[in-house]
Design a protein around this motif. Structure first.
Motif, PDB file in Angstrom:
ATOM      1  N   ASN A 233       0.476   0.668   0.986  1.00 29.81           N
ATOM      2  CA  ASN A 233       0.690   1.076   2.379  1.00 29.81           C
ATOM      3  C   ASN A 233       1.041  -0.122   3.253  1.00 29.81           C
ATOM      4  O   ASN A 233       1.771   0.008   4.220  1.00 29.81           O
ATOM      5  CB  ASN A 233      -0.504   1.855   2.936  1.00 29.81           C
ATOM      6  N   ARG A 234       0.539  -1.294   2.863  1.00 31.10           N
ATOM      7  CA  ARG A 234       0.927  -2.499   3.607  1.00 31.10           C
ATOM      8  C   ARG A 234       2.413  -2.788   3.389  1.00 31.10           C
ATOM      9  O   ARG A 234       3.142  -3.128   4.305  1.00 31.10           O
ATOM     10  CB  ARG A 234       0.089  -3.675   3.128  1.00 31.10           C
TER      11      ARG A 234
ATOM     12  N   ALA B 152       4.659  -0.565   2.522  1.00 28.16           N
ATOM     13  CA  ALA B 152       5.472   0.489   3.137  1.00 28.16           C
ATOM     14  C   ALA B 152       5.542   0.320   4.642  1.00 28.16           C
ATOM     15  O   ALA B 152       6.460   0.832   5.282  1.00 28.16           O
ATOM     16  CB  ALA B 152       4.885   1.855   2.792  1.00 28.16           C
ATOM     17  N   ALA B 153       4.585  -0.406   5.224  1.00 30.05           N
ATOM     18  CA  ALA B 153       4.605  -0.613   6.667  1.00 30.05           C
ATOM     19  C   ALA B 153       5.517  -1.769   7.060  1.00 30.05           C
ATOM     20  O   ALA B 153       5.705  -2.033   8.238  1.00 30.05           O
ATOM     21  CB  ALA B 153       3.188  -0.872   7.183  1.00 30.05           C
TER      22      ALA B 153
ATOM     23  N   TRP C 278      13.251  -0.038   3.741  1.00 27.98           N
ATOM     24  CA  TRP C 278      13.312   1.377   3.376  1.00 27.98           C
ATOM     25  C   TRP C 278      12.360   1.607   2.220  1.00 27.98           C
ATOM     26  O   TRP C 278      12.115   0.715   1.413  1.00 27.98           O
ATOM     27  CB  TRP C 278      14.729   1.777   2.980  1.00 27.98           C
ATOM     28  N   ARG C 279      11.897   2.819   2.149  1.00 26.41           N
ATOM     29  CA  ARG C 279      10.908   3.090   1.126  1.00 26.41           C
ATOM     30  C   ARG C 279      11.494   2.984  -0.274  1.00 26.41           C
ATOM     31  O   ARG C 279      10.840   2.518  -1.202  1.00 26.41           O
ATOM     32  CB  ARG C 279      10.332   4.478   1.338  1.00 26.41           C
TER      33      ARG C 279
ATOM     34  N   GLU D  91       3.091  11.019  -0.453  1.00 29.21           N
ATOM     35  CA  GLU D  91       2.402  10.608   0.759  1.00 29.21           C
ATOM     36  C   GLU D  91       1.730   9.270   0.498  1.00 29.21           C
ATOM     37  O   GLU D  91       0.918   9.141  -0.405  1.00 29.21           O
ATOM     38  CB  GLU D  91       1.362  11.657   1.085  1.00 29.21           C
ATOM     39  N   ILE D  92       2.106   8.275   1.280  1.00 31.84           N
ATOM     40  CA  ILE D  92       1.490   6.965   1.081  1.00 31.84           C
ATOM     41  C   ILE D  92       0.324   6.841   2.038  1.00 31.84           C
ATOM     42  O   ILE D  92       0.488   6.811   3.245  1.00 31.84           O
ATOM     43  CB  ILE D  92       2.499   5.836   1.338  1.00 31.84           C
ATOM     44  N   ARG D  93      -0.869   6.821   1.493  1.00 33.95           N
ATOM     45  CA  ARG D  93      -2.030   6.569   2.344  1.00 33.95           C
ATOM     46  C   ARG D  93      -3.092   5.840   1.559  1.00 33.95           C
ATOM     47  O   ARG D  93      -2.999   5.726   0.352  1.00 33.95           O
ATOM     48  CB  ARG D  93      -2.542   7.836   2.985  1.00 33.95           C
ATOM     49  N   ALA D  94      -4.055   5.376   2.282  1.00 31.93           N
ATOM     50  CA  ALA D  94      -5.053   4.516   1.647  1.00 31.93           C
ATOM     51  C   ALA D  94      -5.821   5.261   0.564  1.00 31.93           C
ATOM     52  O   ALA D  94      -6.061   6.437   0.670  1.00 31.93           O
ATOM     53  CB  ALA D  94      -6.029   3.991   2.679  1.00 31.93           C
TER      54      ALA D  94
ATOM     55  N   LYS E 249       0.495  18.058  12.011  1.00 32.59           N
ATOM     56  CA  LYS E 249       0.662  17.848  10.574  1.00 32.59           C
ATOM     57  C   LYS E 249      -0.254  18.825   9.842  1.00 32.59           C
ATOM     58  O   LYS E 249      -1.463  18.830  10.046  1.00 32.59           O
ATOM     59  CB  LYS E 249       0.293  16.407  10.197  1.00 32.59           C
TER      60      LYS E 249
ATOM     61  N   THR F 173      -6.278   8.856  10.477  1.00 31.84           N
ATOM     62  CA  THR F 173      -5.357   8.128   9.604  1.00 31.84           C
ATOM     63  C   THR F 173      -4.013   8.825   9.536  1.00 31.84           C
ATOM     64  O   THR F 173      -2.965   8.184   9.579  1.00 31.84           O
ATOM     65  CB  THR F 173      -5.964   7.997   8.200  1.00 31.84           C
ATOM     66  N   THR F 174      -4.034  10.151   9.466  1.00 34.84           N
ATOM     67  CA  THR F 174      -2.779  10.891   9.428  1.00 34.84           C
ATOM     68  C   THR F 174      -1.945  10.588  10.666  1.00 34.84           C
ATOM     69  O   THR F 174      -0.733  10.399  10.584  1.00 34.84           O
ATOM     70  CB  THR F 174      -3.073  12.398   9.333  1.00 34.84           C
TER      71      THR F 174
ATOM     72  N   LEU G 107      -0.405   7.217  10.335  1.00 36.93           N
ATOM     73  CA  LEU G 107       0.689   7.216   9.361  1.00 36.93           C
ATOM     74  C   LEU G 107       1.940   7.837   9.947  1.00 36.93           C
ATOM     75  O   LEU G 107       3.063   7.390   9.688  1.00 36.93           O
ATOM     76  CB  LEU G 107       0.274   7.973   8.101  1.00 36.93           C
TER      77      LEU G 107
ATOM     78  N   LEU H 288       3.762   5.446  12.123  1.00 35.68           N
ATOM     79  CA  LEU H 288       4.511   4.435  11.376  1.00 35.68           C
ATOM     80  C   LEU H 288       5.687   5.033  10.619  1.00 35.68           C
ATOM     81  O   LEU H 288       6.430   4.312   9.965  1.00 35.68           O
ATOM     82  CB  LEU H 288       3.593   3.748  10.380  1.00 35.68           C
TER      83      LEU H 288
ATOM     84  N   LEU I  94       5.382   6.816   8.012  1.00 38.87           N
ATOM     85  CA  LEU I  94       5.077   6.885   6.585  1.00 38.87           C
ATOM     86  C   LEU I  94       4.841   8.319   6.154  1.00 38.87           C
ATOM     87  O   LEU I  94       4.913   8.647   4.981  1.00 38.87           O
ATOM     88  CB  LEU I  94       3.833   6.049   6.256  1.00 38.87           C
ATOM     89  N   THR I  95       4.523   9.170   7.099  1.00 42.31           N
ATOM     90  CA  THR I  95       4.321  10.578   6.816  1.00 42.31           C
ATOM     91  C   THR I  95       5.142  11.361   7.826  1.00 42.31           C
ATOM     92  O   THR I  95       5.208  10.978   8.987  1.00 42.31           O
ATOM     93  CB  THR I  95       2.832  10.936   6.965  1.00 42.31           C
TER      94      THR I  95
ATOM     95  N   SER J  34      12.429   4.769  11.559  1.00 44.91           N
ATOM     96  CA  SER J  34      11.198   4.167  11.048  1.00 44.91           C
ATOM     97  C   SER J  34      11.364   2.666  10.817  1.00 44.91           C
ATOM     98  O   SER J  34      10.430   1.897  10.994  1.00 44.91           O
ATOM     99  CB  SER J  34      10.758   4.866   9.772  1.00 44.91           C
TER     100      SER J  34
ATOM    101  N   TYR K 147       0.707  -2.869  10.934  1.00 49.13           N
ATOM    102  CA  TYR K 147      -0.261  -1.873  10.492  1.00 49.13           C
ATOM    103  C   TYR K 147      -1.310  -2.531   9.626  1.00 49.13           C
ATOM    104  O   TYR K 147      -0.990  -3.194   8.641  1.00 49.13           O
ATOM    105  CB  TYR K 147       0.481  -0.776   9.714  1.00 49.13           C
TER     106      TYR K 147
ATOM    107  N   PRO L 261      -4.081  -1.374   7.346  1.00 47.79           N
ATOM    108  CA  PRO L 261      -4.674  -0.164   6.783  1.00 47.79           C
ATOM    109  C   PRO L 261      -6.161  -0.340   6.508  1.00 47.79           C
ATOM    110  O   PRO L 261      -6.673  -1.464   6.465  1.00 47.79           O
ATOM    111  CB  PRO L 261      -3.898   0.043   5.486  1.00 47.79           C
TER     112      PRO L 261
END
Lengths: 317, 362
Positions: free
Chosen positions: A103-104, A106-107, A111-112, A314-317, B17, B49-50, B53, B56, B58-59, B77, B86, B88
């Motif tokens: 996630n770091r 991706a931030a 581009w992803r 979905e990129i999340r922690a 979301k 968190t959502t 995200l 950013l 990301l979602t 983005s 960010y 996290p």
């Protein structure tokens, strides 16, 4: 992109895992080369009495001849190549997630898809480096060891063969990367990739003959006789789903100019006493163009699947 | 500091979301002004968190829009990620690289040359007090060190906005204090807008200019901490915490409870886990309470009137949202909630808090 690519590549080169793999592959190839030299020396001494003909492409035999108790280099590449590819790819994405770096990453303003493309390219680069350096070493040591000098065509064939081997290994890496995106744990993804590899390598032929037997039963009856050709074609067709089978056919054609076809004709030709001559490189390539295309397509398909599932993830922690 | 005359730097418009049936974020309208420290408060799973995200990019939001500095977070983005740092929750670094190399790598990803990134990394490491460990592998860092390195990492891109997800979770008190000072200084000295999501009330209270309370994807309250407290009091909510002792033992007899309840306008009488008594009323009943205890021969220790405390505010709003959710079907339930008290809950509280809400909407 090149920043990430450079980092990934240096990660590969500096990681203990890759160094072990590299040396394992190199060691195995050298042992296989030694075995091949032994066998060739024996057969050469036998042929010196003039009863059998010496192959014009003696040097290629170094790659395909097996020693008395060891496989040939091409068998090893076909067999260990997938392990190599899987090891490079199986934790590409889920390791980043486990470390909390994805996630770091991706931030950052990239581009992803840069992430997964860089990973694939870095892995592919490492595979090419490995395959070509080991191939080069084997060629060099083979020259010194046997005193044979490869002809231009042999060199071209070896280069093509190494290229194919690289693509073959990349295919497996792409598959492993697909699992690294879809599986949460690196262990799951490694096991899944290895399961698929074992299945395609060991059991695909059993499955293929089983299915072909069901669809086109052969036997003594007239219909059974009629089915023989269809049965064979279906069986080979199914087998060719496996990159392992494709690669072994590619190896046969490229490294053995005697073989003229991968179809039923190849069986018939031996009984039909064709004129004993070699195919030119161009003609050999013509035989395996479909194989190359399919193998390439499989690599692209695996990578595309990995790419799509990564982009949707979905990129999340 | 917070410049409210300017356009908001972070803005969301009806942001939603959904995950299947679950509304993780439900029509969120949030505005954060430049230079402001905004705290997103809420229990785990509230959608904090959502939200970060989606900010950013990301979602992707199910519906609605998020803007940072006027840029749509989903469409632009890349530009947004140029502006926004960010941090996290539980930030990670490449364990085989040193802390410094990790920072340089981030800097180069943001388009700095290797030399510039090196200089910048040295400066940011100094700022977060990590220079002493900069050349150790990041795999050896403790959690607090990683978090500090995370802040340095975010600063590598010279951001206008920093979004932090639980920045102090799992850090020891001294580390939290240092982190708080660091975060506060970023806002004061660098004029960086900060959005901090956390469930740590006290820390948020200390560093935030404004807070937004999040429950089940909805922002149920938003404003300065003092304002939120005053609001509850204006609505007629007075809370008293005290320890009552009789003959050296903590008093909690049924008769005593009954006596307190008999005071007019008392709504809740409960006992917290530490044995102290918690009383809520619709008006200031302090005098009556004291009189009652003198009559009963009960000594009072540590009485204080709460209300301006974020803990109470948070709990109140949270309870309100929960009760709305459950439709008031379990009014008498004993509390497993934030206060940890076993309080009787008379009907009426729900209506009152709903009133708080409708007033807020105006």
């Amino acid at each position: 992109m090149h920043v990430l690519y450079r980092k990934e590549l240096s990660d590969h080169i500096n990681s203990t895992r890759c160094q072990i793999l590299y040396f394992m592959l190199a060691l195995v190839c050298f042992i296989a080369l030694y075995g091949a030299e032994q066998t060739l020396a024996q057969s050469a001494s036998q042929t010196s009495d003039g009863t059998t003909t010496v192959s014009k492409f003696m040097f290629l035999l170094l790659f395909t001849t097996s020693g008395s108790n060891i496989y040939s280099i091409s068998t090893f590449l076909g067999f260990l190549g997938p392990v190599f590819g899987i090891m490079l790819g199986f934790d590409a994405i889920n390791e980043e997630i486990a470390q909390g770096t994805l996630n770091r990453l991706a931030a950052q303003p990239i581009w992803r898809d840069t992430i997964i493309i860089s990973k694939f390219l870095a892995g592919a680069t490492f595979i090419f480096l490995t395959v070509f350096s080991i191939g080069g070493l084997v060629t060099g040591i083979g020259m010194i060891g046997t005193g044979l000098v490869p002809s231009g065509e042999e060199v071209a064939r070896i280069l093509f063969y190494l290229l194919m081997a690289s693509i073959y290994i990349c295919t497996w890496m792409a598959l492993a990367e697909l699992f690294s995106v879809t599986c949460r744990h690196a262990a799951t993804s490694a096991l899944s990739s290895i399961a698929i590899w074992l299945f395609l390598t060991m059991f695909m032929s059993l499955l293929a003959s089983g299915i072909a037997g069901m669809v086109y039963p052969t036997g003594q009856s007239v219909q059974g006789q009629m089915n023989t050709l269809a049965n064979y074609n279906l069986q080979v067709g199914l087998n060719r789903i496996s990159p392992y089978y494709l690669f072994s056919e590619v190896t046969t054609i490229l490294m053995n100019p005697n073989v003229r076809s991968t179809n039923l004709v190849s069986i018939l030709q031996s009984s039909d006493s064709a004129i004993a001559s070699y195919l030119t490189l161009g003609q050999s390539l013509l035989q395996i163009i479909p194989h190359i295309v399919v193998m390439f397509a499989e690599m692209i398909a695996f990578f595309a699947a990995a790419y799509i599932s990564f982009m949707r993830k979905e990129i999340r922690a | 500091m917070a410049d409210e005359t300017k356009d908001p730097i972070i803005q969301t418009v009806n942001l939603c979301k959904d995950y299947g049936e679950v509304h993780a974020v439900d029509h969120l309208n949030l505005q954060v002004h430049p230079g402001e420290v905004f705290g997103l408060l809420g229990p785990n799973g509230a959608g904090k968190t959502t939200t970060t995200l989606m900010l950013l990019g990301l979602t992707e939001p199910t519906s609605g829009h998020a803007f940072i500095n006027g840029l749509n977070c989903t469409r632009h983005s890349l530009e947004v990620k140029n502006l926004v740092g960010y941090l996290p929750d539980n930030v990670g670094f490449y364990p085989a690289m040193t802390g410094r190399d990790n920072l340089i790598f981030s800097g180069m990803m943001n388009g700095l040359s290797e030399a510039d990134a090196g200089k910048r990394a040295a400066r940011e490491l100094e700022r977060v007090g990590m220079t002493y460990a900069a050349d150790r592998n990041a795999g050896t860092y403790s959690r607090g060190m990683r978090q500090r390195l995370g802040i340095a990492d975010v600063l590598m891109k010279d951001p206008k906005v920093i979004i932090m997800d639980e920045p102090t979770a799992g850090i020891d008190p001294e580390g939290v204090r240092a982190m708080t000072v660091l975060i506060r200084n970023l806002a004061l000295e660098e004029h960086i807008t900060l959005l901090i999501s956390s469930h740590d009330l006290y820390q948020v209270q200390r560093i935030s200019d404004r807070v937004g309370i999040f429950v089940h994807g909805k922002m149920i309250a938003c404003g300065k901490v003092q304002d939120l407290g005053r609001q509850l009091q204006n609505e007629g909510l007075y809370m008293f915490d005290f320890t009552a002792e009789k003959n050296g033992e903590k008093e909690w007899s049924p008769e005593f409870q009954q006596k307190i309840r008999e005071i007019p306008d008392v709504t809740i009488v409960g006992r917290k886990v530490d044995g102290s008594i918690h009383v809520e009323a619709k008006r200031d009943i302090l005098l009556e309470l004291q009189k009652l205890m003198v009559e009963q021969g009960i000594a009072v220790r540590e009485m204080h009137q709460t209300g301006g405390d974020l803990d109470e505010i948070y709990r109140k709003y949270f309870e309100k949202a929960e009760e709305e959710e459950e439709g008031g079907k379990s009014n008498g339930r004993s509390g497993q909630n934030a206060g940890g008290e076993e309080a009787d809950r008379p009907v009426g509280l729900k209506a009152k808090l709903a009133a708080v809400r409708s007033r807020r909407k105006k």
